[in-house]
Design a protein around this motif. Structure first.
Motif, PDB file in Angstrom:
ATOM      1  N   ALA A   1      30.053  -1.361 107.034  1.00  0.00           N
ATOM      2  CA  ALA A   1      29.890  -0.360 108.086  1.00  0.00           C
ATOM      3  C   ALA A   1      30.942  -0.546 109.175  1.00  0.00           C
ATOM      4  O   ALA A   1      31.434   0.431 109.740  1.00  0.00           O
ATOM      5  N   SER A   2      31.302  -1.799 109.441  1.00  0.00           N
ATOM      6  CA  SER A   2      32.365  -2.073 110.427  1.00  0.00           C
ATOM      7  C   SER A   2      33.653  -1.379 110.005  1.00  0.00           C
ATOM      8  O   SER A   2      34.370  -0.798 110.836  1.00  0.00           O
ATOM      9  N   CYS A   3      33.964  -1.450 108.719  1.00  0.00           N
ATOM     10  CA  CYS A   3      35.185  -0.815 108.198  1.00  0.00           C
ATOM     11  C   CYS A   3      35.116   0.698 108.362  1.00  0.00           C
ATOM     12  O   CYS A   3      36.114   1.336 108.709  1.00  0.00           O
TER      13      CYS A   3
ATOM     14  N   SER B   1      29.014  -9.521  95.996  1.00  0.00           N
ATOM     15  CA  SER B   1      28.880  -8.211  95.340  1.00  0.00           C
ATOM     16  C   SER B   1      27.465  -7.661  95.494  1.00  0.00           C
ATOM     17  O   SER B   1      27.275  -6.459  95.719  1.00  0.00           O
ATOM     18  N   ASP B   2      26.461  -8.542  95.383  1.00  0.00           N
ATOM     19  CA  ASP B   2      25.071  -8.095  95.520  1.00  0.00           C
ATOM     20  C   ASP B   2      24.756  -7.685  96.949  1.00  0.00           C
ATOM     21  O   ASP B   2      24.054  -6.698  97.188  1.00  0.00           O
ATOM     22  N   ILE B   3      25.272  -8.440  97.905  1.00  0.00           N
ATOM     23  CA  ILE B   3      25.051  -8.086  99.310  1.00  0.00           C
ATOM     24  C   ILE B   3      25.653  -6.713  99.600  1.00  0.00           C
ATOM     25  O   ILE B   3      25.026  -5.858 100.230  1.00  0.00           O
ATOM     26  N   ALA B   4      26.872  -6.495  99.106  1.00  0.00           N
ATOM     27  CA  ALA B   4      27.549  -5.214  99.342  1.00  0.00           C
ATOM     28  C   ALA B   4      26.831  -4.059  98.663  1.00  0.00           C
ATOM     29  O   ALA B   4      26.672  -2.974  99.245  1.00  0.00           O
ATOM     30  N   ASN B   5      26.371  -4.298  97.426  1.00  0.00           N
ATOM     31  CA  ASN B   5      25.711  -3.242  96.662  1.00  0.00           C
ATOM     32  C   ASN B   5      24.315  -2.925  97.177  1.00  0.00           C
ATOM     33  O   ASN B   5      23.916  -1.757  97.242  1.00  0.00           O
ATOM     34  N   ILE B   6      23.566  -3.954  97.549  1.00  0.00           N
ATOM     35  CA  ILE B   6      22.157  -3.765  97.896  1.00  0.00           C
ATOM     36  C   ILE B   6      21.945  -3.605  99.392  1.00  0.00           C
ATOM     37  O   ILE B   6      21.220  -2.718  99.839  1.00  0.00           O
ATOM     38  N   ALA B   7      22.564  -4.472 100.170  1.00  0.00           N
ATOM     39  CA  ALA B   7      22.331  -4.468 101.621  1.00  0.00           C
ATOM     40  C   ALA B   7      23.412  -3.726 102.400  1.00  0.00           C
ATOM     41  O   ALA B   7      23.209  -3.399 103.572  1.00  0.00           O
ATOM     42  N   GLY B   8      24.555  -3.472 101.767  1.00  0.00           N
ATOM     43  CA  GLY B   8      25.643  -2.788 102.464  1.00  0.00           C
ATOM     44  C   GLY B   8      25.360  -1.312 102.650  1.00  0.00           C
ATOM     45  O   GLY B   8      24.527  -0.720 101.962  1.00  0.00           O
ATOM     46  N   ILE B   9      26.066  -0.704 103.579  1.00  0.00           N
ATOM     47  CA  ILE B   9      25.901   0.721 103.841  1.00  0.00           C
ATOM     48  C   ILE B   9      26.280   1.530 102.610  1.00  0.00           C
ATOM     49  O   ILE B   9      27.235   1.203 101.897  1.00  0.00           O
ATOM     50  N   SER B  10      25.527   2.579 102.323  1.00  0.00           N
ATOM     51  CA  SER B  10      25.847   3.444 101.188  1.00  0.00           C
ATOM     52  C   SER B  10      27.112   4.240 101.492  1.00  0.00           C
ATOM     53  O   SER B  10      27.491   4.427 102.660  1.00  0.00           O
ATOM     54  N   SER B  11      27.755   4.724 100.448  1.00  0.00           N
ATOM     55  CA  SER B  11      28.980   5.511 100.642  1.00  0.00           C
ATOM     56  C   SER B  11      28.700   6.786 101.436  1.00  0.00           C
ATOM     57  O   SER B  11      29.497   7.181 102.298  1.00  0.00           O
ATOM     58  N   LYS B  12      27.568   7.423 101.166  1.00  0.00           N
ATOM     59  CA  LYS B  12      27.214   8.658 101.885  1.00  0.00           C
ATOM     60  C   LYS B  12      27.105   8.394 103.381  1.00  0.00           C
ATOM     61  O   LYS B  12      27.670   9.127 104.203  1.00  0.00           O
ATOM     62  N   LYS B  13      26.389   7.338 103.748  1.00  0.00           N
ATOM     63  CA  LYS B  13      26.218   7.010 105.162  1.00  0.00           C
ATOM     64  C   LYS B  13      27.539   6.568 105.780  1.00  0.00           C
ATOM     65  O   LYS B  13      27.845   6.906 106.930  1.00  0.00           O
ATOM     66  N   ALA B  14      28.332   5.817 105.026  1.00  0.00           N
ATOM     67  CA  ALA B  14      29.613   5.330 105.546  1.00  0.00           C
ATOM     68  C   ALA B  14      30.547   6.493 105.868  1.00  0.00           C
ATOM     69  O   ALA B  14      31.208   6.499 106.920  1.00  0.00           O
ATOM     70  N   LEU B  15      30.612   7.478 104.984  1.00  0.00           N
ATOM     71  CA  LEU B  15      31.500   8.618 105.224  1.00  0.00           C
ATOM     72  C   LEU B  15      31.019   9.437 106.414  1.00  0.00           C
ATOM     73  O   LEU B  15      31.831   9.967 107.184  1.00  0.00           O
TER      74      LEU B  15
ATOM     75  N   ILE C   1      18.176  13.035 117.021  1.00  0.00           N
ATOM     76  CA  ILE C   1      18.339  13.629 115.690  1.00  0.00           C
ATOM     77  C   ILE C   1      17.836  12.631 114.656  1.00  0.00           C
ATOM     78  O   ILE C   1      18.326  11.496 114.593  1.00  0.00           O
ATOM     79  N   ASN C   2      16.884  13.039 113.865  1.00  0.00           N
ATOM     80  CA  ASN C   2      16.336  12.227 112.779  1.00  0.00           C
ATOM     81  C   ASN C   2      16.932  12.736 111.470  1.00  0.00           C
ATOM     82  O   ASN C   2      16.701  13.876 111.070  1.00  0.00           O
ATOM     83  N   THR C   3      17.733  11.886 110.796  1.00  0.00           N
ATOM     84  CA  THR C   3      18.313  12.268 109.502  1.00  0.00           C
ATOM     85  C   THR C   3      17.597  11.568 108.339  1.00  0.00           C
ATOM     86  O   THR C   3      18.085  11.582 107.232  1.00  0.00           O
ATOM     87  N   TYR C   4      16.495  10.959 108.613  1.00  0.00           N
ATOM     88  CA  TYR C   4      15.693  10.106 107.745  1.00  0.00           C
ATOM     89  C   TYR C   4      16.279   8.704 107.658  1.00  0.00           C
ATOM     90  O   TYR C   4      15.615   7.734 107.970  1.00  0.00           O
ATOM     91  N   PHE C   5      17.533   8.567 107.256  1.00  0.00           N
ATOM     92  CA  PHE C   5      18.106   7.221 107.156  1.00  0.00           C
ATOM     93  C   PHE C   5      18.579   6.709 108.517  1.00  0.00           C
ATOM     94  O   PHE C   5      18.714   5.506 108.710  1.00  0.00           O
TER      95      PHE C   5
ATOM     96  N   LEU D   1      31.401  10.722 112.311  1.00  0.00           N
ATOM     97  CA  LEU D   1      30.793  10.648 113.642  1.00  0.00           C
ATOM     98  C   LEU D   1      31.731   9.992 114.652  1.00  0.00           C
ATOM     99  O   LEU D   1      31.856  10.450 115.796  1.00  0.00           O
ATOM    100  N   VAL D   2      32.413   8.923 114.225  1.00  0.00           N
ATOM    101  CA  VAL D   2      33.364   8.270 115.121  1.00  0.00           C
ATOM    102  C   VAL D   2      34.543   9.200 115.407  1.00  0.00           C
ATOM    103  O   VAL D   2      35.034   9.277 116.536  1.00  0.00           O
ATOM    104  N   GLN D   3      34.989   9.911 114.388  1.00  0.00           N
ATOM    105  CA  GLN D   3      36.055  10.895 114.604  1.00  0.00           C
ATOM    106  C   GLN D   3      35.610  11.970 115.595  1.00  0.00           C
ATOM    107  O   GLN D   3      36.352  12.357 116.491  1.00  0.00           O
ATOM    108  N   TYR D   4      34.397  12.438 115.418  1.00  0.00           N
ATOM    109  CA  TYR D   4      33.885  13.554 116.228  1.00  0.00           C
ATOM    110  C   TYR D   4      33.715  13.169 117.694  1.00  0.00           C
ATOM    111  O   TYR D   4      34.157  13.887 118.598  1.00  0.00           O
TER     112      TYR D   4
END
Length: 258
Positions: A118-120, A80-94, A235-239, A99-102
């Motif tokens: 992120a793989s998912c 849970s901690d790995i997913a919450n802290i080190a996992g991709i944020s929901s904003k970036k994941a969406l 393109i630099n989006t900051y993240f 991007l993959v769709q596009y």
């Protein structure tokens, strides 16, 4: 902390939205991908997957081959901690889903699986894309594989081992048109991965580098990548730092608020 604050303020001052962009190629990405809403079905599926990991309090031993964590003091960590802290944020994941769709890539490579969030997102973006994801740690890879199986994400193949070995191996067998770099936040390693992956580049290739403002070293790495002669548009989006290799484009660098 001051590095993050100062670089973000600098980013905001330099950044723009679609109205400050005079490239039809980049304008279209911004309006039809960056600022487009993710479909409700895809949002719900990603939320279910993320919830399954962020509520899993099982402890695992993690082998960290990269820069290491700024947050974890021990290699024994809750999923849970790995997913919450080190996992991709929901904003970036969406955004990654969109991007993959596009770009609709046939073959996708992810360098750095962790527990597979992120793989998912990559898989959800296009179930017809063939995704290979690389992970150095066997225990986090097992968590990711269980997640892929649970949610029937059958287009993901996971390769476990040192990237020095697994990356050349997969590049020898497949030509990737979409690569997501999230495996190591060190200059030398990132540049090595970048230069190794250049052999797969076509005119339509997309490379995405995660956490380009992670530290001064990563920002320096991003600047070096931008100047590579094969790179035409960035393109630099900051993240993220996103790069393209389109021969028909003049070399241009964009800083975009997402």
């Amino acid at each position: 902390m001051w590095f993050k604050i100062s670089t973000y303020l600098s980013f905001l001052l330099k950044s723009t939205n679609q109205h400050g962009v005079h490239s039809p190629f980049v304008y279209k990405i911004i309006t039809e991908c960056f600022y487009k809403k993710t479909s409700k079905d895809n949002v719900l599926l990603f939320k279910k997957i993320k919830n399954s990991l962020t509520t899993n309090h099982t402890n695992i031993e993690v082998s960290d081959f990269g820069k290491g964590s700024k947050f974890f003091k021990s290699n024994s960590r809750k999923i849970s901690d790995i997913a919450n802290i080190a996992g991709i944020s929901s904003k970036k994941a969406l955004l990654l889903i969109r991007l993959v769709q596009y770009f609709n890539p046939k073959y996708v490579l992810e360098i750095g699986t962790s527990v597979g969030l992120a793989s998912c997102a990559l898989s959800i973006g296009n179930f017809n894309s063939k995704i290979i994801t690389l992970e150095g740690c066997e225990n986090t890879a097992k968590v990711a594989e269980n997640t892929f199986r649970k949610f029937q994400l059958k287009n993901i193949q996971l390769a476990v081992g040192d990237f020095k070995n697994t990356l050349p191996n997969v590049l020898n067998s497949v030509s990737f048109d979409f690569i997501y770099f999230d495996g190591n936040h060190q200059k030398e390693a990132t540049l090595n991965y970048f230069n190794t992956c250049l052999k797969t580049v076509t005119n339509n290739s997309v490379f995405i580098f995660d956490d380009i403002y992670w530290n001064p070293e990563m920002l320096e790495t991003w600047e070096i990548i931008k100047q590579h002669p094969k790179v035409t548009v960035t393109i630099n989006t900051y993240f993220w730092g996103i790069i393209f290799f389109r021969n028909e484009q003049i070399k241009q660098h964009f800083t975009i608020r997402v």
